[in-house]
Motif scaffolding. Structure first.
Motif, short mmCIF file in Angstrom:
data_model
loop_
_atom_site.label_atom_id
_atom_site.label_comp_id
_atom_site.label_asym_id
_atom_site.label_seq_id
_atom_site.Cartn_x
_atom_site.Cartn_y
_atom_site.Cartn_z
N PRO A 128 0.82 -1.21 0.00
CA PRO A 128 0.00 0.00 0.00
C PRO A 128 0.85 1.26 0.00
O PRO A 128 2.05 1.22 0.29
N SER A 129 0.22 2.37 -0.31
CA SER A 129 0.90 3.66 -0.26
C SER A 129 1.24 4.03 1.18
O SER A 129 0.59 3.57 2.13
N ARG A 131 1.36 6.29 4.50
CA ARG A 131 0.29 7.06 5.13
C ARG A 131 0.90 8.07 6.10
O ARG A 131 1.98 7.87 6.66
N ASP A 141 -5.96 7.81 6.38
CA ASP A 141 -6.58 6.87 5.46
C ASP A 141 -6.04 5.48 5.76
O ASP A 141 -4.90 5.32 6.23
N ASP A 144 -5.16 0.41 2.58
CA ASP A 144 -6.06 -0.51 1.88
C ASP A 144 -5.94 -0.44 0.36
O ASP A 144 -6.78 -1.01 -0.35
N ASP A 145 -4.93 0.26 -0.14
CA ASP A 145 -4.76 0.32 -1.59
C ASP A 145 -3.68 -0.63 -2.09
O ASP A 145 -3.37 -0.65 -3.28
N GLY A 146 -3.12 -1.44 -1.21
CA GLY A 146 -2.26 -2.54 -1.64
C GLY A 146 -3.14 -3.71 -2.04
O GLY A 146 -4.19 -3.95 -1.44
N THR A 147 -2.73 -4.45 -3.06
CA THR A 147 -3.59 -5.51 -3.59
C THR A 147 -2.85 -6.83 -3.71
O THR A 147 -1.62 -6.88 -3.81
N LYS A 151 -6.92 -7.57 -5.87
CA LYS A 151 -7.91 -7.49 -4.81
C LYS A 151 -7.33 -6.69 -3.64
O LYS A 151 -6.30 -7.06 -3.08
N PRO A 152 -7.98 -5.57 -3.25
CA PRO A 152 -7.45 -4.77 -2.14
C PRO A 152 -7.38 -5.58 -0.84
O PRO A 152 -8.28 -6.37 -0.54
N TYR A 154 -6.74 -4.96 3.27
CA TYR A 154 -6.63 -3.99 4.37
C TYR A 154 -5.51 -4.44 5.31
O TYR A 154 -5.54 -5.54 5.86
N GLU A 157 -4.30 0.94 9.79
CA GLU A 157 -4.45 2.39 9.70
C GLU A 157 -3.64 3.05 10.82
O GLU A 157 -3.17 2.38 11.74
#
Length: 649
Positions: A128-129, A131, A141, A144-147, A151-152, A154, A157
């Motif tokens: 993911p990016s 944060r 945020d 949750d943008d890692g896949t 498929k994302p 989570y 956070e």
């Protein structure tokens, strides 16, 4: 605080430990004091019975030019937190065994998911990016943008508390295969699978008086749940890394042995395992000559005089020699080691054990030296009662950073590394660490991706190189060696009762303090604490230890690891209870609690046991119906527990 007075700023703990949990919102904080049990006012589960996440809290400390140490909070500075994490397990190499063994004992592991190549290989890594979060009581945020193949996934956070300290929340313990319906088949290398553990660097920029300071970075890992909160390994990860730091001169080696600080904890942690392995109950539990909670035993252990010399030497002789690492299976500590069951796959030694001596766990060399000093009567007799764990805020501020660093690793197991629960064997490599800053890893430059490709197989030379995979660390570096998914590893590594059932003791244990083996169920504890129960009955029910994974056992190994993937949170936690005064039990009992009602509702054997115990209360009363217990109901409750047929076991 005046910016001109600041010498340096650092984040602590240097490595923070968060843990997965499937509760939606509820959480508790990771221990911040050595030996502390995580605190939560209403337990480790939410109202739905789901396990709460353990949250790692990070603080910022400034060392002033005067030498004073102070924590920096949002009341006097702007703290801008930046975190990168990743889960690189599926795109990494298989775990086979520790690769810092002698060269002829190390196999070159192939890649996991070796059939995926080119662009598909990168799709195995969940990245993911980064944060960011700053200010008090804020939330970032989600990661949750890692896949995983689009498929994302989570991975957690960031939040901050009311002082602007960082709170890291990990994943929810969700593990899935690429192809729905695929069942896991092995302990650590299930192709096509991913989980939601992760790790990565934690950075912060602190702005004071218009000046920016970059803090020494930390690292966070997200590990599986702690199913034995308040219990600890006889060898902790803190023991492992301190042993390394002493050898490298990063820390000054101890110049004397304290009974309270260096000896009693070894035995106390071993005694604590009586609650998670019934073989260790017989070796070091209540009533044994090694019961480290018995005042008489402690007095004998803490006596440096000749009167206790024979006892001390006899105890010392029960331990494996950490200096020579000679083969000695029937010895202490009663735990498996790094190479249990590992055999050569081919060549002239095909089928032989890779390293028989390492099949069992050794104390660190530092622990063993302390134990040898103790056996020789060369120790400080400084016992003043069982040490009281202080409140964090009562610790001198200058000592708080190191307390945070050590507390996080004290909660992690220091072996066996096959591969382990939280972290594994590379933690004992010098190449991992910043030689000028104890407990702090060498980080990759911010934003630089962790290298995943070292060829079709990974050689020992590559693995141990100072610029290799266990050199500078980045997002995903630490957890990629762990089992995928984590549930299958935990369901696979048990105790001697499973692997060698013909032996007298159910020990050795693998990871009992985190993944229990045999436990004292809450039902047995409740019966054992029945008022005025006969002492023999108390001890019988107190000793009624049950297989922790009994509800997930199913029809065998394949069913067990699959059940663990889906039902891990339904198992019990081994938690501290204080029995009634005069119950004849230890002052603190660690009891299995919180098993899913679907496993326990309508247990006829429990109702029968209660009925028999109740007969004692009727001895001097008029007889009622034969076998009836006071208040017993004639109706049979619905039975929801699993039943196996004769041919299924």
């Amino acid at each position: 605080m005046n910016a001109d007075d600041i010498e340096s700023i650092a984040i602590h703990p240097a490595i923070g430990v968060a843990r997965v949990g499937n509760a939606k919102d509820a959480y508790f904080l990771a221990p911040e004091v050595i030996g502390e049990t995580p605190k939560d006012t209403d337990g480790f589960r939410d109202a739905h019975g789901h396990l709460k996440r353990q949250v790692a809290r990070f603080r910022v400390y400034a060392t002033l030019k005067s030498g004073e140490v102070r924590e920096i909070t949002a009341s006097e500075a702007q703290i801008n937190w930046r975190v990168e994490v990743a889960n690189l397990k599926a795109g990494w190499y298989e775990f086979q065994h520790a690769m810092d063994l002698p060269p002829d004992q190390v196999f070159e592991p192939p890649k996991r998911n070796a059939d995926f190549n080119g662009d598909d290989r990168e799709r195995l890594s969940i990245r993911p990016s980064a944060r960011h979060v700053s200010g008090p009581n804020e939330t970032s945020d989600a990661f949750d943008d890692g896949t995983f193949f689009g498929k994302p996934v989570y991975l957690g956070e960031l939040r901050t508390d009311d002082q602007g300290r960082l709170l890291f929340f990990g994943g929810h313990g969700k593990s899935e295969p690429l192809v729905p319906g695929t069942a896991p088949t092995t302990f650590a290398n299930n192709d096509g699978w991913h989980d939601d553990t992760c790790d990565g660097p934690v950075r912060a920029t602190i702005t004071i008086g218009g000046r920016d300071f970059e803090a020494q970075p930390a690292h966070v890992i997200v590990a599986p749940p702690n199913f034995g909160p308040g219990l600890f390994g006889v060898v902790t990860m803190d023991d492992v890394v301190r042993d390394l730091f002493f050898g490298l001169g990063i820390l000054d080696a101890p110049d004397h042995t304290s009974f309270t600080r260096d000896i009693w904890p070894i035995f106390d942690r071993m005694t604590g395992h009586q609650w998670v392995c019934d073989g260790i109950l017989l070796l070091a539990g209540q009533g044994t000559p090694l019961d480290a909670r018995d005042p008489a035993i402690i007095a004998q252990m803490g006596d440096p005089s000749d009167a206790s010399a024979a006892y001390r030497q006899a105890v010392f002789n029960l331990f494996r020699n950490s200096k020579t690492e000679a083969l000695k299976h029937a010895a202490l500590p009663p735990f498996y080691g790094d190479t249990y069951g590992d055999r050569y796959l081919d060549g002239p030694h095909e089928g032989e054990l890779v390293n028989p001596a390492r099949e069992d766990l050794f104390l660190t060399k530092t622990q063993y030296q302390h134990l040898e000093n103790w056996a020789n009567g060369d120790f400080e007799a400084d016992w003043d009662g069982i040490p009281v764990i202080p409140d964090f805020n009562d610790i001198v501020v200058a000592d708080q950073p190191r307390e945070l660093d050590r507390a996080a690793l004290h909660e992690c197991l220091g072996g066996p590394f096959h591969p382990g629960i939280e972290l594994t064997w590379p933690m004992r490599l010098a190449s991992m660490w910043n030689p000028d800053r104890p407990y702090r890893l060498r980080p990759l430059p911010e934003g630089e991706r962790v290298r995943q490709n070292y060829g079709e197989t990974l050689s020992r030379e590559q693995a141990l190189a100072s610029d290799g995979p266990w050199g500078p660390t980045g997002a995903g570096s630490l957890t990629r060696w762990m089992g995928v998914p984590w549930q299958t590893d935990e369901a696979s590594c048990n105790s001697g009762l499973v692997y060698t059932p013909s032996l007298y003791l159910s020990s050795p244990s693998f990871w009992g303090a985190r993944v229990p083996n045999q436990v004292l169920p809450i039902e047995a504890y409740n019966i054992a604490t029945t008022p005025d129960l006969a002492p023999l009955q108390v001890q019988r029910h107190f000793s009624n230890r049950r297989f922790w994974l009994r509800d997930l056992q199913g029809t065998g190994y394949a069913a067990r690891i699959n059940n663990m993937v889906h039902k891990w949170w339904m198992t019990g936690l081994v938690e501290a209870h204080t029995p009634p005064e005069g119950a004849g039990l230890p002052d603190t009992c660690f009891v299995e609690t919180g098993r899913s009602p679907s496993f326990t509702k309508g247990d006829p054997s429990l109702r029968l046991a209660k009925g028999v115990v109740a007969l004692q209360a009727q001895e001097n009363k008029p007889a009622g119906p034969l076998g009836a217990a006071p208040g017993a109901e004639d109706t049979v409750e619905e039975q929801t527990f699993e039943r196996l047929g004769r041919g299924e076991v």
